[in-house]
Design an enzyme around this catalytic site. Sequence first.
Site, mmCIF file in Angstrom:
data_model
loop_
_atom_site.group_PDB
_atom_site.id
_atom_site.type_symbol
_atom_site.label_atom_id
_atom_site.label_comp_id
_atom_site.label_asym_id
_atom_site.label_seq_id
_atom_site.Cartn_x
_atom_site.Cartn_y
_atom_site.Cartn_z
ATOM 1 N N CYS A 210 -49.584 -48.100 98.980
ATOM 2 C CA CYS A 210 -50.839 -48.366 98.224
ATOM 3 C C CYS A 210 -51.599 -49.237 99.141
ATOM 4 C CB CYS A 210 -50.328 -49.224 96.983
ATOM 5 S SG CYS A 210 -52.023 -49.950 96.125
ATOM 6 N N GLU B 122 -55.427 -43.572 96.212
ATOM 7 C CA GLU B 122 -54.752 -42.941 97.209
ATOM 8 C C GLU B 122 -55.489 -41.761 97.501
ATOM 9 O OE1 GLU B 122 -52.891 -43.385 99.462
ATOM 10 O OE2 GLU B 122 -51.505 -44.182 98.301
#
Length: 262
Positions: free
Chosen positions: A2, A111
Site C-alpha cells: 500500500c 494500487e
Amino acid sequence: MCGRFSLTATPEEVQELFGLEEIEGFPPRYNIAPTQPILIVAGDLRRAEGDNRTNRRALLARWGFLPGWVKDPNDFPLLINARSETAAEKASFRAAMRHRRVLVAASGFYEWHRPPKGSKQKSTPYWIRPSGGGVVAFAGLMETYVSADGTEIDTAAILTVGPNAEVAPIHDRMPVVIRPEDFSRWLDCLNQEPRHVADLMAPAPDGYFEAIRVSDLVNKVANSGPEVQKPVEGAEAEPAAAPAAKKRSKPSKAPSDQMKLL
C-alpha cells in the site's frame, strides 16, 4: 503493498467508528503519501466496572516506521508496509507487533497494475474503496523514535496480506483490514499476543472492496484534490485478468517536514 491511500471522511465519522472520546478536526485528504502524517488510533478497550468510556486515542504519526534501535534514519530504508505473515519475527517490527498495534483510518487505498514485461504501456492506477463507502481501518504498527538529540517522533507502518478477489487482478498485496468488532482485540496489546490476533491478518472478504480505474493524476503527490479519484470511463477502466508482477515502480514520495493534517 500500500503506497498511497486516502482519508476523506469527516472527523465525526472517524470518531464514531473508532469510539473516540474526542478528536481534532482535519480536512479531507485524497492522496496520502509516504513520510506524510497519517491518523492512527492507539489504545485498547479496557473498561472499569460501570465505565463505558474507552482509552482509545487518535494521534498523528509519520508514515514510515523507524525501529527504536536505528542510529541514523538517513541510512535506514523507508518502511511504509510490513508483511503480516512475518512481522512478529522481523527485528524491525517484532516489538511493535507485541506492544504497539494500532489502527490506521482510511477511506480506501490506491494500487498500480504493472503491465507485462516488455510492454510499452504505463502502470495503471486504481482507487480501491469499500463497496459500501465509509471509513475502513487498516492494521498498523507504531514506534516512537527518539533521535540522538532527544527529539521524539511517532512513526507507523501498515500491515499487508495477500489479495482478495477484487485486488488480485491488480496487485499481489493489500492492506490488512480490521473489522469494528475486532478493534478491541487488535488494540489490546496487554492481553493479546501476536499469536492471539494472527487470525485477524487475513484478506478482506471478497466483495468488500471495489476497484475503480483512475487517471495518472494520482501519481503526483502535488495532486491532492478529489480529481485524483475521478473514474476513467470505458473498457480501459476494467482491471486486468491476471495478478500483477511482484516488482513495481514506486510512486513519488512526499516531503517529510510536516506533521500536521492542515
